[in-house]
Every structure is written in C-alpha cells, then in structure tokens.
Design a protein around this motif. Sequence first.
Motif, PDB file in Angstrom:
ATOM      1  N   ILE A   1      -2.010  -3.076  11.655  1.00  0.00           N
ATOM      2  CA  ILE A   1      -3.253  -3.491  11.009  1.00  0.00           C
ATOM      3  C   ILE A   1      -2.994  -4.282   9.733  1.00  0.00           C
ATOM      4  CG2 ILE A   1      -5.383  -2.668   9.911  1.00  0.00           C
ATOM      5  CD1 ILE A   1      -5.292  -2.432  13.038  1.00  0.00           C
ATOM      6  N   PHE A   2      -2.027  -3.853   8.923  1.00  0.00           N
ATOM      7  CA  PHE A   2      -1.791  -4.478   7.621  1.00  0.00           C
ATOM      8  C   PHE A   2      -0.494  -5.282   7.542  1.00  0.00           C
ATOM      9  CE2 PHE A   2      -4.497  -0.754   6.566  1.00  0.00           C
ATOM     10  CZ  PHE A   2      -5.584  -1.449   6.065  1.00  0.00           C
TER      11      PHE A   2
ATOM     12  N   CYS B   1       3.333  -1.380   3.844  1.00  0.00           N
ATOM     13  CA  CYS B   1       2.984  -0.013   3.441  1.00  0.00           C
ATOM     14  C   CYS B   1       4.239   0.808   3.172  1.00  0.00           C
ATOM     15  CB  CYS B   1       2.187   0.677   4.538  1.00  0.00           C
ATOM     16  SG  CYS B   1       0.631  -0.134   4.927  1.00  0.00           S
ATOM     17  N   HIS B   2       4.145   1.625   2.145  1.00  0.00           N
ATOM     18  CA  HIS B   2       5.182   2.609   1.838  1.00  0.00           C
ATOM     19  C   HIS B   2       4.587   3.974   2.167  1.00  0.00           C
ATOM     20  CE1 HIS B   2       8.121   5.033  -0.223  1.00  0.00           C
ATOM     21  NE2 HIS B   2       7.162   5.554  -0.964  1.00  0.00           N
ATOM     22  N   MET B   3       5.239   4.724   3.038  1.00  0.00           N
ATOM     23  CA  MET B   3       4.737   6.023   3.479  1.00  0.00           C
ATOM     24  C   MET B   3       5.435   7.155   2.740  1.00  0.00           C
ATOM     25  SD  MET B   3       2.714   5.553   6.265  1.00  0.00           S
ATOM     26  CE  MET B   3       2.226   4.044   7.061  1.00  0.00           C
TER      27      MET B   3
ATOM     28  N   PRO C   1      -2.702  11.727  -6.216  1.00  0.00           N
ATOM     29  CA  PRO C   1      -3.967  11.026  -6.466  1.00  0.00           C
ATOM     30  C   PRO C   1      -3.844   9.521  -6.663  1.00  0.00           C
ATOM     31  CG  PRO C   1      -3.276  12.231  -8.420  1.00  0.00           C
ATOM     32  CD  PRO C   1      -2.333  12.611  -7.323  1.00  0.00           C
ATOM     33  N   ASP C   2      -2.666   9.001  -6.910  1.00  0.00           N
ATOM     34  CA  ASP C   2      -2.517   7.578  -7.202  1.00  0.00           C
ATOM     35  C   ASP C   2      -2.202   6.720  -5.980  1.00  0.00           C
ATOM     36  OD1 ASP C   2      -3.032   8.033  -9.900  1.00  0.00           O
ATOM     37  OD2 ASP C   2      -0.921   8.477 -10.310  1.00  0.00           O
TER      38      ASP C   2
ATOM     39  N   TYR D   1       0.832  -1.199   0.000  1.00  0.00           N
ATOM     40  CA  TYR D   1       0.000   0.000   0.000  1.00  0.00           C
ATOM     41  C   TYR D   1       0.870   1.254   0.000  1.00  0.00           C
ATOM     42  CZ  TYR D   1      -3.837  -3.053   1.442  1.00  0.00           C
ATOM     43  OH  TYR D   1      -4.783  -4.040   1.520  1.00  0.00           O
ATOM     44  N   HIS D   2       0.472   2.241  -0.778  1.00  0.00           N
ATOM     45  CA  HIS D   2       1.128   3.540  -0.752  1.00  0.00           C
ATOM     46  C   HIS D   2       0.257   4.460   0.105  1.00  0.00           C
ATOM     47  CE1 HIS D   2       2.868   7.242  -3.004  1.00  0.00           C
ATOM     48  NE2 HIS D   2       3.362   7.110  -1.801  1.00  0.00           N
ATOM     49  N   VAL D   3       0.805   4.900   1.222  1.00  0.00           N
ATOM     50  CA  VAL D   3       0.088   5.723   2.194  1.00  0.00           C
ATOM     51  C   VAL D   3       0.670   7.131   2.167  1.00  0.00           C
ATOM     52  CG1 VAL D   3      -0.542   5.996   4.623  1.00  0.00           C
ATOM     53  CG2 VAL D   3      -0.302   3.695   3.642  1.00  0.00           C
TER      54      VAL D   3
END
Length: 171
Positions: free
Chosen positions: A24-25, A30-32, A67-68, A2-4
């Motif tokens: 949670i994931f 996740c990539h922040m 937006p992506d 996920y991109h956060v």
Amino acid sequence: MYHVICATTNPAKIQAILQAFNEIFTPGSCHMTSVDVESGVPEQPLGSHETRQGARNRVVNARALCPDADFWVAIEAGIDDDSTFSWVVIENAQQRGEARSATLPLPAAILEKVRAGQALGPVMSAYTGINEIGRKEGAIGVFTAGALTRSSVYHQAVVLALSPFHNAVYR
C-alpha cells in the motif's frame, strides 16, 4: 518513513502486516516494531464481537506503550459459527480501519476441544504434531493443504483495513 507498531510478536501476523504496508505504501516506506500487549479477552476469543474487541484492545495498549508511532496494528483470531477467522484493527492519529478476514470451517473433532475450553493453536499443534502451529501456517495451512496460510489470510484483511488510510474518499 512510517513507524508501524505491530501489536503482536507472532511471525505469521507480522509478515502479513509488513507485506500489506509495503504494497500500500511502497516497499521500504515503513519501519515495523513488534510489541507484546494484552488483548483483554480470553486466549481463545469466541464470537465476532469478542474477537474484534480483542484487536481493538491490543491497539489501545500498543498506543499507550508506543504513543509516538504513525500506525498501530492488531490482528485477533477467534472462533465464530464453527469457523476460525480474525479481525484486523489499524489506527493512526486521525482514524481507524477494521476488516474481518475470510473464515475457515473447522472439523467437529477440533471444535469439540475448543468448545471444551482449549485454544485452537494448542489443539491444532496436538492434532498435527507441529509445535506452535499458530505462529506458522496455522489450521488454515493444514486444512487447505498449504494453499492458504494464516499469514496469507491475514494479509488480505490487513490490506482491507488499510483502505481508509490511502483512499481520499474516506477523508
């Protein structure tokens, strides 16, 4: 992965977001990316409504900038009923999660300066001598003798705001 997008450059907020998403994931999922966006509310939001609106505005602005991404997260701290607290807003393409943090009652001497128009962070920095305290332990760290910090309280609210994203009952 996920991109956060973290709608903040504040290390205390970023740490809370990263920790909650990892819990949670799963770690490493996740990539922040941190972005500096406007809240559209005063530097020191007053009241729950204004504070929540600031977090919502930051998410809107982060989405427009990136937006992506998969998730956009904002944390806005405010003052309400003589206490400090925050709102967390998280969105993905399908839904939104929101949660309000625990509150910390503030001493009258601090509230007097905030009511006179100063933001809590600079007031606390002057009171404690800790430069940029709002990017560190915050007022909550000082007034709880380090038992809690800004990041630890934000973390709990981020986990709560994430509940719609990992519970099927919300879908």
